[in-house]
Scaffold this motif. Structure first.
Motif, PDB file in Angstrom:
ATOM      1  N   GLY A  18       0.831  -1.193   0.000  1.00  0.00           N
ATOM      2  CA  GLY A  18       0.000   0.000   0.000  1.00  0.00           C
ATOM      3  C   GLY A  18       0.870   1.248   0.000  1.00  0.00           C
ATOM      4  N   ARG A  19       0.633   2.121   0.971  1.00  0.00           N
ATOM      5  CA  ARG A  19       1.427   3.341   1.067  1.00  0.00           C
ATOM      6  C   ARG A  19       2.695   3.160   1.892  1.00  0.00           C
ATOM      7  NH1 ARG A  19      -3.165   8.074   2.036  1.00  0.00           N
ATOM      8  NH2 ARG A  19      -4.293   7.750   0.049  1.00  0.00           N
ATOM      9  N   ARG A  20       2.857   2.002   2.469  1.00  0.00           N
ATOM     10  CA  ARG A  20       4.048   1.729   3.273  1.00  0.00           C
ATOM     11  C   ARG A  20       5.187   1.243   2.381  1.00  0.00           C
ATOM     12  NH1 ARG A  20       3.503   1.359   8.756  1.00  0.00           N
ATOM     13  NH2 ARG A  20       1.387   1.350   9.623  1.00  0.00           N
ATOM     14  N   ARG A  21       6.409   1.648   2.692  1.00  0.00           N
ATOM     15  CA  ARG A  21       7.562   1.154   1.964  1.00  0.00           C
ATOM     16  C   ARG A  21       8.793   1.212   2.855  1.00  0.00           C
ATOM     17  NH1 ARG A  21       8.633   4.889  -3.137  1.00  0.00           N
ATOM     18  NH2 ARG A  21      10.676   3.865  -3.073  1.00  0.00           N
ATOM     19  N   ALA A  22       9.655   0.230   2.666  1.00  0.00           N
ATOM     20  CA  ALA A  22      10.934   0.162   3.379  1.00  0.00           C
ATOM     21  C   ALA A  22      12.018  -0.043   2.334  1.00  0.00           C
ATOM     22  CB  ALA A  22      10.934  -0.982   4.389  1.00  0.00           C
ATOM     23  N   ASP A  23      12.891   0.938   2.184  1.00  0.00           N
ATOM     24  CA  ASP A  23      13.962   0.885   1.182  1.00  0.00           C
ATOM     25  C   ASP A  23      15.308   0.707   1.868  1.00  0.00           C
ATOM     26  OD1 ASP A  23      11.953   1.435  -0.577  1.00  0.00           O
ATOM     27  OD2 ASP A  23      12.619   3.468  -1.058  1.00  0.00           O
ATOM     28  N   HIS A  24      16.140  -0.115   1.261  1.00  0.00           N
ATOM     29  CA  HIS A  24      17.536  -0.207   1.717  1.00  0.00           C
ATOM     30  C   HIS A  24      18.432  -0.287   0.498  1.00  0.00           C
ATOM     31  CE1 HIS A  24      21.040  -1.040   4.160  1.00  0.00           C
ATOM     32  NE2 HIS A  24      21.359  -1.964   3.267  1.00  0.00           N
ATOM     33  N   ARG A  25      19.352   0.668   0.398  1.00  0.00           N
ATOM     34  CA  ARG A  25      20.349   0.653  -0.665  1.00  0.00           C
ATOM     35  C   ARG A  25      21.609  -0.058  -0.162  1.00  0.00           C
ATOM     36  NH1 ARG A  25      19.645   3.603  -5.204  1.00  0.00           N
ATOM     37  NH2 ARG A  25      17.652   4.707  -5.299  1.00  0.00           N
ATOM     38  N   PHE A  26      22.157  -0.915  -1.002  1.00  0.00           N
ATOM     39  CA  PHE A  26      23.345  -1.667  -0.618  1.00  0.00           C
ATOM     40  C   PHE A  26      24.453  -0.705  -0.192  1.00  0.00           C
ATOM     41  CE2 PHE A  26      21.639  -4.575  -4.071  1.00  0.00           C
ATOM     42  CZ  PHE A  26      21.013  -5.427  -3.177  1.00  0.00           C
ATOM     43  N   ARG A  27      25.134  -1.038   0.890  1.00  0.00           N
ATOM     44  CA  ARG A  27      26.213  -0.180   1.378  1.00  0.00           C
ATOM     45  C   ARG A  27      27.459  -0.300   0.522  1.00  0.00           C
ATOM     46  NH1 ARG A  27      24.712  -2.706   6.639  1.00  0.00           N
ATOM     47  NH2 ARG A  27      23.059  -1.402   7.537  1.00  0.00           N
ATOM     48  N   GLY A  28      27.649  -1.440  -0.077  1.00  0.00           N
ATOM     49  CA  GLY A  28      28.829  -1.668  -0.906  1.00  0.00           C
ATOM     50  C   GLY A  28      28.468  -1.663  -2.380  1.00  0.00           C
ATOM     51  N   PRO A  29      29.122  -2.514  -3.172  1.00  0.00           N
ATOM     52  CA  PRO A  29      28.856  -2.563  -4.608  1.00  0.00           C
ATOM     53  C   PRO A  29      27.401  -2.920  -4.900  1.00  0.00           C
ATOM     54  CG  PRO A  29      30.876  -3.745  -4.070  1.00  0.00           C
ATOM     55  CD  PRO A  29      30.211  -3.431  -2.773  1.00  0.00           C
ATOM     56  N   ALA A  30      26.929  -2.492  -6.044  1.00  0.00           N
ATOM     57  CA  ALA A  30      25.560  -2.774  -6.473  1.00  0.00           C
ATOM     58  C   ALA A  30      25.444  -4.199  -7.002  1.00  0.00           C
ATOM     59  CB  ALA A  30      25.136  -1.776  -7.547  1.00  0.00           C
ATOM     60  N   GLY A  31      24.219  -4.670  -7.095  1.00  0.00           N
ATOM     61  CA  GLY A  31      23.929  -5.911  -7.797  1.00  0.00           C
ATOM     62  C   GLY A  31      23.555  -5.597  -9.240  1.00  0.00           C
ATOM     63  N   ARG A  32      22.961  -6.583  -9.911  1.00  0.00           N
ATOM     64  CA  ARG A  32      22.583  -6.371 -11.307  1.00  0.00           C
ATOM     65  C   ARG A  32      21.378  -7.236 -11.656  1.00  0.00           C
ATOM     66  NH1 ARG A  32      27.422  -6.780 -15.357  1.00  0.00           N
ATOM     67  NH2 ARG A  32      27.986  -4.992 -14.074  1.00  0.00           N
ATOM     68  N   GLY A  33      20.395  -6.617 -12.321  1.00  0.00           N
ATOM     69  CA  GLY A  33      19.301  -7.379 -12.892  1.00  0.00           C
ATOM     70  C   GLY A  33      19.728  -7.906 -14.243  1.00  0.00           C
ATOM     71  N   VAL A  34      19.643  -9.214 -14.434  1.00  0.00           N
ATOM     72  CA  VAL A  34      20.120  -9.846 -15.671  1.00  0.00           C
ATOM     73  C   VAL A  34      19.075 -10.858 -16.132  1.00  0.00           C
ATOM     74  CG1 VAL A  34      21.927 -11.236 -16.745  1.00  0.00           C
ATOM     75  CG2 VAL A  34      22.521  -9.597 -14.959  1.00  0.00           C
ATOM     76  N   ARG A  35      18.656 -10.723 -17.365  1.00  0.00           N
ATOM     77  CA  ARG A  35      17.712 -11.699 -17.902  1.00  0.00           C
ATOM     78  C   ARG A  35      18.330 -13.087 -17.865  1.00  0.00           C
ATOM     79  NH1 ARG A  35      13.697 -10.687 -23.035  1.00  0.00           N
ATOM     80  NH2 ARG A  35      12.432 -12.565 -22.723  1.00  0.00           N
ATOM     81  N   ARG A  36      17.525 -14.061 -17.496  1.00  0.00           N
ATOM     82  CA  ARG A  36      18.036 -15.423 -17.304  1.00  0.00           C
ATOM     83  C   ARG A  36      18.767 -15.942 -18.543  1.00  0.00           C
ATOM     84  NH1 ARG A  36      17.941 -19.155 -12.836  1.00  0.00           N
ATOM     85  NH2 ARG A  36      18.412 -21.186 -13.693  1.00  0.00           N
TER      86      ARG A  36
END
Length: 359
Positions: free
Chosen positions: A79-97
């Protein structure tokens, strides 16, 4: 027709991402390897497609750098609630399978890993301690299937959630009906990503994962009980429905499950179960590939010591098993409604959990 014969150091059953990672690790260790896989080309399957920072680091250690979209963190939404956390170190990656599979296959080929098209239809341990597998090539095609016996010092079963090797060896742990049996569905939408985080939208009965996998492609995966319908879940998520409105689908809906799989052991003689074949809790925390890659590395490092692999397997999967089991328990109980409010109200705890699973 005479049976063909092949000898190798390691036989990898299953040519998906974890099987190819195991083959790459074998070649880097100076071992000959044969990968048995019945399907041609890059194989698609239901998958959240988010590579956590730890998974990306392992891929880079193998000189594999698949194209994709940056993942800067995790966002839980209800709903209107959200909890965000950004990685403290290197980022990840979205990759198509399919992109990930193709990149790993190219690297394995560069290292001279041999791929044998076919299925393992029989398995036995020889008196000298080696394993002998009958691989049937050409099953389902015109003409008689051609059997081939592959003899190897070790076998790594990387053949997925419903592993035939695990079943052949009697390593499955059977249990009674589980009300928490869950299934996964995934569809791609052709539109530019609107953010750089994995969004986990909590509906009343399921979770929808949004992962940007390219500059013009978004993957949506849904996890829920048997009978879960992807479109029905999205209908309960107006924020997400508005984002996806009018976007063309890129490919069909793919499914997987039941997700929870248990094993009595991960090793038996010269055989090791690796990745989903070794047991699986749930996709809720999105780190299946990271754990599978870590197991592949551990399996090759402990080929001569089954008990060492059992210890390494427990170490590599401990956080995943504990944290994911707890979250699935909450998600399949009346506590479900409190998950996102708790993450929002306890940002340090939520961030610590995300960091622990991402590493």
């Amino acid at each position: 027709m005479p049976t063909l014969r092949t000898d190798t150091d390691v036989l990898v059953v299953g040519g998906g991402p974890v099987g190819l990672a195991a083959a790459i690790e074998c070649r880097r260790a100076g071992l000959d390897v044969v990968v048995v896989e019945p399907r041609d080309g890059a194989v698609d399957k239901a998958c959240g497609e988010g590579l956590m920072p730890g998974a990306l680091a392992l891929l880079r250690s193998w000189d594999v750098e698949p194209d994709g979209h940056v993942l800067a963190g995790i966002s839980y939404r209800q709903g209107r609630r959200r909890a965000d956390h950004r990685f403290r170190g290197p980022a990840g990656r979205g990759v198509r399978r399919t992109t990930l599979h193709a990149a790993l296959a190219e690297r394995a080929a560069d290292l001279d890993a041999h791929v044998l098209p076919g299925r393992v239809t029989a398995l036995r341990t020889r008196p000298d301690g080696a394993v002998a597998a009958t691989v049937t090539r050409g099953a389902g095609q015109v003409g008689a299937p051609v059997p081939e016996e592959v003899t190897a010092r070790w076998l790594l079963a990387c053949d997925g959630l419903h592993s035939p090797v695990r079943r052949m060896l009697g390593l499955e742990e059977t249990a009674g009906p589980d009300r928490r049996r869950r299934f996964g569905l995934r569809r791609h939408y052709r539109l530019p990503p609107w953010g750089d985080m994995v969004e986990v939208h909590w509906s009343p009965t399921a979770e929808a994962y949004v992962t940007p996998v390219a500059d013009d492609l978004v993957g949506v995966a849904v996890l829920g009980p048997r009978g879960t319908d992807l479109d029905a879940v999205l209908a309960d998520l107006p924020e997400l429905t508005a984002r996806l409105d009018g976007a063309p689908h890129d490919g069909p809906v793919r499914g997987a499950g039941p997700l929870r799989q248990r094993t009595r052991r991960r090793s038996l003689g010269p055989v090791r179960l690796v990745g989903d074949a070794s047991g699986y809790v749930d996709a809720l925390t999105g780190e299946g590939l990271r754990v599978g890659f870590a197991q592949a590395r551990a399996a090759v490092a402990t080929l001569d010591d089954p008990e060492a692999y059992e210890r390494a397997w427990r170490a590599a999967t401990r956080d995943y098993r504990v944290l994911t089991s707890g979250l699935v328990l909450a998600a399949t109980s009346p506590l479900r409604r409190a998950v996102v409010p708790a993450a929002q109200g306890l940002p340090r705890v939520y961030g610590s959990v995300v960091e622990r699973l991402a590493r």
